[in-house]
Design a protein around this motif. Structure first.
Motif, PDB file in Angstrom:
ATOM      1  N   LEU A   1       0.832  -1.200   0.000  1.00 32.32           N
ATOM      2  CA  LEU A   1       0.000   0.000   0.000  1.00 32.32           C
ATOM      3  C   LEU A   1       0.862   1.243   0.000  1.00 32.32           C
ATOM      4  O   LEU A   1       0.549   2.240  -0.632  1.00 32.32           O
TER       5      LEU A   1
ATOM      6  N   LEU B   1     -10.669  -2.289   1.715  1.00 32.46           N
ATOM      7  CA  LEU B   1      -9.943  -1.447   2.659  1.00 32.46           C
ATOM      8  C   LEU B   1     -10.186  -0.017   2.216  1.00 32.46           C
ATOM      9  O   LEU B   1      -9.848   0.356   1.095  1.00 32.46           O
TER      10      LEU B   1
ATOM     11  N   SER C   1      -9.889   4.336   2.938  1.00 28.95           N
ATOM     12  CA  SER C   1      -8.704   5.156   3.218  1.00 28.95           C
ATOM     13  C   SER C   1      -8.351   5.167   4.706  1.00 28.95           C
ATOM     14  O   SER C   1      -7.183   5.217   5.068  1.00 28.95           O
TER      15      SER C   1
ATOM     16  N   ASP D   1      -8.798   2.620   6.787  1.00 30.41           N
ATOM     17  CA  ASP D   1      -8.134   1.336   7.038  1.00 30.41           C
ATOM     18  C   ASP D   1      -6.692   1.375   6.538  1.00 30.41           C
ATOM     19  O   ASP D   1      -5.776   0.879   7.189  1.00 30.41           O
ATOM     20  N   VAL D   2      -6.490   1.959   5.338  1.00 39.92           N
ATOM     21  CA  VAL D   2      -5.145   2.029   4.760  1.00 39.92           C
ATOM     22  C   VAL D   2      -4.239   2.882   5.640  1.00 39.92           C
ATOM     23  O   VAL D   2      -3.113   2.500   5.948  1.00 39.92           O
TER      24      VAL D   2
ATOM     25  N   THR E   1      -0.894   1.371   7.395  1.00 40.32           N
ATOM     26  CA  THR E   1       0.446   1.873   7.092  1.00 40.32           C
ATOM     27  C   THR E   1       1.061   2.567   8.306  1.00 40.32           C
ATOM     28  O   THR E   1       2.260   2.469   8.534  1.00 40.32           O
TER      29      THR E   1
END
Lengths: 451, 451
Positions: A226, A247, A249, A251-252, A256
Motif C-alpha cells: 500500500l 480497505l 482510506s 483502514d489504509v 500503514t
C-alpha cells in the motif's frame, strides 16, 4: 461547527481536560465528551494513565461507548470489557457495524462471544463470524466486509437511484464494485465518476483498472504494498478471486501507520503494544525481553575483550579508546541498516540491485571509514603521543566502519530470507557485530603490533 | 484490467524489468512502461541506481513524463530537470495540474521558472505562483488549490448538475466545499451524502462539521494532528479563515508517511533525503555529519574513562565489564525515548501526564535496573569471583539503568521545549548520557570502593 481554537492544539485540549479533572467538574466533563466525536474520545482516553481513564469512561455518552471501544487501543478495550456480562456487551454493540462488533468481541472470552453472536442481526452476525474466522495478522481482519456491488450494464443514474432507495454507502464506502453473479470483481467505479459522468452512460464505460489484495495476505506485507502504491482504497478478494470486502482510506492509513510505528518500535526494542500510558508492570515486563537479549550480546562483547587481558593490562590507553571504535562502527552500521530496512519495506531490493547496494555500501563504508579513521588517529596521537596506538586505532576504525556498512546490508537481507522481521532483531544483531568486530580488531591488532 | 500475478509482488516485477535490461530488450521495455500508471513508474525509477535510471527514462511514454517527474523523489527530479531548456520544460508541464507543475518547477532555477510561468494558462499559473509563495515545509505547499465550491441553499441535484456541466471534480477531490461569497468555509459535503441523500434537499441539511488546517502550519505539526485525528481529508484555510485548498487522502498519506520515515531516519542518524539508491558520494557526505557528532560524544566517553586510568591499570576486569554497563543503559534509555517520542508526536504529553510519565519511567527503570543488576552481578561473580567487582558492577548497572529511563523522558521533553526535533538528536544525546553515566558510575565506584 466547531470552535477551532479549542481543537486544533491537542495539548491545550489535554490541559483543559486536566483542569476539569482537578476539581473535578463533573458537569463540564459531561459536556466535554458530548461535544467530541468517537475518534477524538478514543485518542483522549489513550492520553491518560489507567486510573484516570477508568474515571473518564463514566462521562462518555452511553450511545458512543461501543464505537469508542472499537477505536481505542486493544489493551484499553480489554481492560474495559473485562468484568462486563454478556448482556452488557450486547447493549454496547447494538447499532455498530460488523467491523466494530468484531473489534469489540475480539477481546471477549469464547462464552461471551457465542452469547453475543446470538443476539446480533442475521447479516451483521454473518459478517462478524466471517471476520473472526481470519487470523489476527491478515488483511481479512482489517477489511470492511460491507461493499456496494452492482452488475454490468447498469446506468450511472440507476446506480445512484439504487443507492438512495436501499440506503447504501456508509461513511466508509469509497467506490462502487462491479461484480458478476458469482461476486467476481470485474471493475470499480469511483464516486467521482458516478457523479461527474453522463448519467445515462453504463458503469462499464467508466470501470477502472483495479488492484486487489488477497484476504489471507499478512498485514505487514500489505502495508509495504500500500505504501509503494499509495492507494487510498483497495478491494479485497479471497483466493478464488471473489470479492469479500474493501480497505477504505481510514483502514489504509491505520495499516500503514501501524506498520511504520512497528518498525520504529522494533528498532529500539519496544514491543508493538507499548504506548506512553501502558502501566508500569506491563512496560517493565515487555521491555525486559530485549534487555535480556542485549545482555547476552553485551557479555559476548565482554568475553571478546576478556581474551585480550594481557594487552589491556599493559596498555591502559586501549581500555580508554576501545569504546570509540565500537561506537563509530555502531553508528555507521545503523545508518545503513535503516536505509536498507526502508528499501526492503518498499520492495526496492531484488536481483542486481542488491549487488549494486553491496558495492555502494562498501565504498561508503570505506570512504567514511578512511576519513574518520584518520581523524580518530590524529586525536589519539595528540592525546597519547604513541605512534603504535595511533596506528592500531586508525586501522581498527577503518576495518570496523567498512565491515559495519556491509553488515548493515547483509544482516537485514539474511533475516528477510529467514522470514524474520529485519527491524525486530536487525539492530541488536548489528550492534553485536560492530562491538565484536570493533573490540576484536582493536585489541587484536594491539596484541599483534604492540606486544 | 491487469494481470494480477504480474503486479502484486513488487520484487518479481523488479526482477522482470532487470531481465529486460540485461539484454536489453528495448521493445519489451517500451511495452513495460506503457502498461504502468504514473505512480508505478515513479516507484520503479526510484528502485534503480542513477545510471540505470537515466537509461530507463528513455522508455517512459512522453505524455507521462510530467506526471512521473511530479511524483518521484526530489533528487531524481532535480537530476532529470538539470540541463533541460525552458521550452523542454514547458512541453513537459503542459496538461499537468497546478500541484504537479509546482513540484516540477520547484527544482528549476529562477530564470527557467519565470519563462515557464509565462507559458502557463492563466488560472493554473495563479495557482502555481500561489503554491510557490509558501515556504517548503508548510501545509500550503502540499495542498491541492483546486476545490469544488458551492453556495448555501443549493439543492444536491443542482450541485451534481453543476459538476457535470463544468467538468469539475478531478481524481483528487473528495468533498464539496460550501462557502460564502468571500470564500469563507461554512461546511463540507461528502460525495457520499451528495449521492445518497434525497436530491431535492439543500446542501445546508447535510453540511458536516469540519476541521481545517492553517496553510502556514509546519507540515511536521500537521502530520501529528492528522495522525491523531485519522482524517483522510482536510480543507486548508489561510489566517483570515478563507478557503485556499484541500489535503486529499493521497496528500494525507504522503504527509504522514514522510513524517514516520523522517522519525525513523532521524533516530538512526540518516538524513531525510537519503534513500537506498542515493549515489555513493551523496550518501557518504550526508552520513558524515552524524558520524562526526558521534565522534565528539565517543571521545567525551573516552575522556571520562581516561579519568580512571589508575583503576583500569590495576584491575583489568573493569575494562572487560565496562561496555556491559554502558550497553544496558543505552538500550533501557532508547526504549523509553522511542515511546516518549511517539507520545509527543501524538500530542499525548501535557500537564499532569508528564509527571505521571516521569514516575512511571522511574519505577520501570528501577525495577528493570534491579533485576538486571542482580543478573549481571551474578554472571560477573561467577566469571571473576571478586566480591568487590560484583558489588561495583551491580550498583553501576542499577544506577545507569534508572537514570537512563529518566533521561529517556527528560531529553526529548527539553529538546521539544527548545523546538528541536526530539527524534533528530534525542538518540545521540541519550547515548552520550548513558555512556558517560555508565562509565562514571562503574569506574568511579570502583575507585572509591576497591582502590
Amino acid at each position: 461547527m466547531r470552535d477551532d481554537d479549542k481543537y486544533t492544539n491537542t495539548e491545550e485540549h489535554l490541559l483543559y481536560l486536566q483542569k476539569l479533572l482537578d476539581t473535578p467538574d463533573t458537569a463540564a466533563l459531561q459536556d466535554f465528551f458530548t461535544e467530541l466525536d468517537t475518534l477524538h474520545i478514543a485518542r483522549t482516553l489513550e492520553s491518560f494513565p489507567a486510573k484516570t481513564r477508568d474515571f473518564l469512561w463514566e462521562f462518555i455518552p452511553e450511545d458512543l461507548i461501543g464505537e469508542v471501544l472499537a477505536e481505542v487501543d486493544e489493551d484499553i478495550r480489554a481492560d474495559y470489557i473485562e468484568g462486563l456480562s454478556a448482556s452488557d456487551i450486547e447493549k454496547i454493540v447494538k447499532g455498530l457495524d460488523a467491523q466494530e462488533v468484531a473489534e469489540v468481541l475480539d477481546v471477549a472470552d469464547e462464552e461471551i462471544k457465542t452469547s453475543v453472536y446470538a443476539s446480533l442481526d442475521q447479516d451483521i452476525r454473518a459478517h462478524v463470524e466471517n471476520l473472526h474466522a481470519y487470523e489476527e495478522d491478515v488483511v481479512g481482519r482489517y477489511m470492511d466486509p460491507e461493499t456496494v456491488n452492482v452488475k454490468q450494464g447498469v446506468s450511472l443514474e440507476a446506480v445512484q437511484r439504487y443507492i438512495r432507495i436501499h440506503h447504501l454507502l456508509d461513511d466508509e464506502s469509497q467506490q462502487i464494485m462491479i461484480t458478476d453473479k458469482d461476486k467476481r470483481l470485474l471493475g470499480t467505479l469511483t464516486l467521482i465518476d458516478l457523479i461527474k459522468q453522463p448519467q445515462d452512460a453504463v458503469v462499464d464505460d467508466y470501470m477502472d483498472d483495479f488492484f486487489t489484495l488477497n484476504d489471507q495476505m499478512k498485514v505487514s506485507d500489505a502495508a509495504s504494498l500500500l505504501r509503494s502504491k499509495e492507494l487510498p482504497f483497495v478491494p479485497v478478494c479471497d483466493s478464488d478471486g471473489l470479492l469479500v470486502g474493501q480497505l477504505n482510506s481510514a483502514d489504509v492509513l491505520e495499516i500503514t501507520q501501524e506498520d511504520a510505528d512497528m518498525t520504529l518500535k522494533h528498532m529500539s526494542g519496544v514491543s508493538n503494544e507499548e504506548e506512553v500510558f501502558t502501566p508500569i508492570t506491563r512496560s517493565a515486563k515487555s521491555r525486559g525481553i530485549w534487555l535480556g537479549i542485549n545482555l547476552l550480546t553485551a557479555f559476548l562483547a565482554a568475553f571478546v575483550i576478556g581474551q585480550f587481558e594481557a594487552a589491556l593490562d599493559q596498555i591502559v590507553a586501549l581500555a580508554i579508546l576501545m569504546p570509540v571504535v565500537a561506537s563509530m562502527g555502531g553508528i555507521a552500521g545503523s545508518q545503513t541498516l535503516t536505509v536498507v530496512i526502508r528499501g526492503l519495506a518498499l520492495g526496492q531490493l531484488a536481483g542486481n540491485n542488491i549487488k549494486w547496494l553491496y558495492n555502494k555500501e562498501m565504498w561508503v563504508g570505506m570512504s567514511n571509514g578512511l576519513v574518520w579513521a584518520l581523524v580518530v588517529g590524529l586525536i589519539s596521537h595528540i592525546w597519547f603521543g604513541d605512534a603504535m596506538i595511533t596506528l592500531v586505532i586508525t586501522l581498527a576504525i577503518f576495518i570496523n566502519m567498512s565491515l559495519a556498512n556491509l553488515s548493515g546490508v547483509l544482516i537485514p537481507m539474511v533475516l528477510k530470507k529467514l522470514q524474520i522481521d529485519p527491524a525486530l532483531s536487525g539492530a541488536v544483531i548489528l550492534t553485536t557485530v560492530t562491538d565484536v568486530v570493533g573490540f576484536l580488531s582493536f585489541l587484536g591488532l594491539a596484541t599483534l603490533i604492540i606486544l
